[in-house]
Write a protein that holds these residues in place. Structure first.
Motif, mmCIF file in Angstrom:
data_model
loop_
_atom_site.group_PDB
_atom_site.id
_atom_site.type_symbol
_atom_site.label_atom_id
_atom_site.label_comp_id
_atom_site.label_asym_id
_atom_site.label_seq_id
_atom_site.Cartn_x
_atom_site.Cartn_y
_atom_site.Cartn_z
ATOM 1 N N MET A 1 0.836 -1.184 0.000
ATOM 2 C CA MET A 1 0.000 0.000 0.000
ATOM 3 C C MET A 1 0.882 1.250 0.000
ATOM 4 S SD MET A 1 -2.900 -1.154 2.820
ATOM 5 C CE MET A 1 -4.002 0.216 2.541
ATOM 6 N N THR A 2 0.360 2.315 -0.522
ATOM 7 C CA THR A 2 1.102 3.573 -0.559
ATOM 8 C C THR A 2 0.991 4.294 0.786
ATOM 9 O OG1 THR A 2 -0.767 4.905 -1.280
ATOM 10 C CG2 THR A 2 0.548 3.835 -3.020
ATOM 11 N N LYS A 3 1.800 5.304 0.951
ATOM 12 C CA LYS A 3 1.759 6.110 2.174
ATOM 13 C C LYS A 3 0.358 6.677 2.384
ATOM 14 C CE LYS A 3 3.674 10.337 4.172
ATOM 15 N NZ LYS A 3 4.617 11.447 3.993
ATOM 16 N N LYS A 4 -0.194 7.266 1.344
ATOM 17 C CA LYS A 4 -1.515 7.889 1.445
ATOM 18 C C LYS A 4 -2.593 6.865 1.807
ATOM 19 C CE LYS A 4 -4.737 10.839 -1.047
ATOM 20 N NZ LYS A 4 -4.978 11.612 -2.252
ATOM 21 N N GLU A 5 -2.555 5.689 1.172
ATOM 22 C CA GLU A 5 -3.547 4.647 1.443
ATOM 23 C C GLU A 5 -3.488 4.188 2.900
ATOM 24 O OE1 GLU A 5 -3.910 2.432 -2.908
ATOM 25 O OE2 GLU A 5 -2.235 1.913 -1.582
ATOM 26 N N ILE A 6 -2.278 3.992 3.419
ATOM 27 C CA ILE A 6 -2.134 3.532 4.803
ATOM 28 C C ILE A 6 -2.612 4.603 5.768
ATOM 29 C CG2 ILE A 6 -0.508 2.783 6.589
ATOM 30 C CD1 ILE A 6 1.209 1.608 4.270
ATOM 31 N N ILE A 7 -2.235 5.837 5.532
ATOM 32 C CA ILE A 7 -2.672 6.929 6.409
ATOM 33 C C ILE A 7 -4.191 7.011 6.444
ATOM 34 C CG2 ILE A 7 -2.729 9.444 6.638
ATOM 35 C CD1 ILE A 7 0.240 9.399 5.705
ATOM 36 N N ILE A 8 -4.829 6.898 5.303
ATOM 37 C CA ILE A 8 -6.298 6.941 5.245
ATOM 38 C C ILE A 8 -6.893 5.787 6.049
ATOM 39 C CG2 ILE A 8 -8.288 6.607 3.707
ATOM 40 C CD1 ILE A 8 -6.695 8.283 1.614
ATOM 41 N N GLU A 9 -6.367 4.571 5.885
ATOM 42 C CA GLU A 9 -6.873 3.405 6.627
ATOM 43 C C GLU A 9 -6.733 3.604 8.130
ATOM 44 O OE1 GLU A 9 -8.517 0.525 5.623
ATOM 45 O OE2 GLU A 9 -8.662 1.714 3.795
ATOM 46 N N PHE A 10 -5.565 4.059 8.564
ATOM 47 C CA PHE A 10 -5.328 4.272 9.990
ATOM 48 C C PHE A 10 -6.263 5.352 10.526
ATOM 49 C CE2 PHE A 10 -1.070 2.438 11.473
ATOM 50 C CZ PHE A 10 -1.135 1.372 10.601
ATOM 51 N N GLU A 11 -6.389 6.455 9.807
ATOM 52 C CA GLU A 11 -7.236 7.549 10.277
ATOM 53 C C GLU A 11 -8.703 7.137 10.354
ATOM 54 O OE1 GLU A 11 -6.085 10.782 7.677
ATOM 55 O OE2 GLU A 11 -4.539 11.435 9.094
ATOM 56 N N LYS A 12 -9.172 6.334 9.384
ATOM 57 C CA LYS A 12 -10.548 5.835 9.441
ATOM 58 C C LYS A 12 -10.743 4.944 10.671
ATOM 59 C CE LYS A 12 -11.250 3.804 5.533
ATOM 60 N NZ LYS A 12 -11.673 3.231 4.241
ATOM 61 N N TYR A 13 -9.775 4.090 10.949
ATOM 62 C CA TYR A 13 -9.892 3.157 12.067
ATOM 63 C C TYR A 13 -9.828 3.879 13.414
ATOM 64 C CZ TYR A 13 -9.098 -0.816 15.127
ATOM 65 O OH TYR A 13 -9.209 -1.732 16.137
ATOM 66 N N ILE A 14 -8.911 4.805 13.549
ATOM 67 C CA ILE A 14 -8.705 5.495 14.820
ATOM 68 C C ILE A 14 -9.781 6.549 15.061
ATOM 69 C CG2 ILE A 14 -7.126 7.020 16.076
ATOM 70 C CD1 ILE A 14 -4.842 5.419 14.614
ATOM 71 N N GLY A 15 -10.274 7.138 14.016
ATOM 72 C CA GLY A 15 -11.341 8.128 14.143
ATOM 73 C C GLY A 15 -10.900 9.349 14.927
ATOM 74 N N ASN A 16 -11.750 9.809 15.824
ATOM 75 C CA ASN A 16 -11.481 11.017 16.600
ATOM 76 C C ASN A 16 -10.695 10.746 17.877
ATOM 77 O OD1 ASN A 16 -12.806 12.690 14.771
ATOM 78 N ND2 ASN A 16 -14.786 12.289 15.725
ATOM 79 N N ASP A 17 -10.223 9.539 18.058
ATOM 80 C CA ASP A 17 -9.461 9.200 19.259
ATOM 81 C C ASP A 17 -8.167 10.021 19.301
ATOM 82 O OD1 ASP A 17 -8.870 7.953 21.608
ATOM 83 O OD2 ASP A 17 -8.723 5.934 20.770
ATOM 84 N N ASN A 18 -7.718 10.355 20.482
ATOM 85 C CA ASN A 18 -6.500 11.137 20.668
ATOM 86 C C ASN A 18 -5.278 10.287 20.306
ATOM 87 O OD1 ASN A 18 -4.310 12.626 21.646
ATOM 88 N ND2 ASN A 18 -5.537 13.465 23.315
ATOM 89 N N TYR A 19 -4.450 10.765 19.386
ATOM 90 C CA TYR A 19 -3.280 10.009 18.946
ATOM 91 C C TYR A 19 -2.292 9.727 20.077
ATOM 92 C CZ TYR A 19 -4.384 10.475 13.945
ATOM 93 O OH TYR A 19 -4.959 10.382 12.706
ATOM 94 N N SER A 20 -2.271 10.544 21.119
ATOM 95 C CA SER A 20 -1.314 10.320 22.203
ATOM 96 C C SER A 20 -1.585 9.017 22.953
ATOM 97 C CB SER A 20 -1.318 11.491 23.189
ATOM 98 O OG SER A 20 -2.561 11.575 23.863
ATOM 99 N N GLY A 21 -2.767 8.455 22.795
ATOM 100 C CA GLY A 21 -3.101 7.178 23.413
ATOM 101 C C GLY A 21 -2.759 5.975 22.548
ATOM 102 N N TRP A 22 -2.077 6.223 21.433
ATOM 103 C CA TRP A 22 -1.740 5.163 20.485
ATOM 104 C C TRP A 22 -0.228 5.040 20.332
ATOM 105 C CZ3 TRP A 22 -5.062 2.077 17.477
ATOM 106 C CH2 TRP A 22 -6.422 2.309 17.706
ATOM 107 N N TYR A 23 0.209 3.846 19.948
ATOM 108 C CA TYR A 23 1.609 3.549 19.660
ATOM 109 C C TYR A 23 1.696 3.138 18.203
ATOM 110 C CZ TYR A 23 6.279 1.549 20.098
ATOM 111 O OH TYR A 23 7.622 1.274 19.949
ATOM 112 N N VAL A 24 2.688 3.647 17.468
ATOM 113 C CA VAL A 24 2.890 3.280 16.066
ATOM 114 C C VAL A 24 4.287 2.706 15.894
ATOM 115 C CG1 VAL A 24 3.711 5.572 15.355
ATOM 116 C CG2 VAL A 24 2.641 4.062 13.658
ATOM 117 N N GLY A 25 4.413 1.738 15.003
ATOM 118 C CA GLY A 25 5.713 1.147 14.728
ATOM 119 C C GLY A 25 5.726 0.448 13.374
ATOM 120 N N ILE A 26 6.906 -0.059 13.028
ATOM 121 C CA ILE A 26 7.069 -0.845 11.805
ATOM 122 C C ILE A 26 7.747 -2.159 12.170
ATOM 123 C CG2 ILE A 26 7.113 1.167 10.300
ATOM 124 C CD1 ILE A 26 10.167 0.876 10.111
#
Length: 95
Positions: A1-26
């Motif tokens: 998936m492209t950068k844009k596609e992944i960002i859209i998927e993550f943002e749809k899933y997380i919704g309005n939740d505060n990002y500080s409560g999430w952990y991201v990694g690869i």
């Protein structure tokens, strides 16, 4: 998936939740990293992962969400580190 596609998927899933409560990694191994090392419960916790087109794309997505306020760190992985993941932190998880 492209950068844009992944960002859209993550943002749809997380919704309005505060990002500080999430952990991201690869990673190159979702099961080991997410459910083993981070101790995410695959049935009780909120989590998402997507395959990136390359390690560079995975790192760009990771940096995007780190800049947006998610917890995590950069610099890990090798050429096959092409999965981006995020999870909602809680008392069970291990960042």
């Amino acid at each position: 998936m492209t950068k844009k596609e992944i960002i859209i998927e993550f943002e749809k899933y997380i919704g309005n939740d505060n990002y500080s409560g999430w952990y991201v990694g690869i990673t190159n191994d979702i099961d080991r990293r997410l459910f083993g090392e981070h101790n995410v419960n695959n049935k009780l916790d909120r989590w998402i992962w997507c395959p990136a087109d390359s390690k560079d794309v995975a790192q760009e997505v990771e940096e995007y969400f780190l800049d947006a306020g998610m917890d995590g760190d950069t610099g890990g992985g090798n050429d096959d580190t092409t999965y981006v993941y995020a999870y909602k932190k809680n008392w069970r998880t291990n960042p």
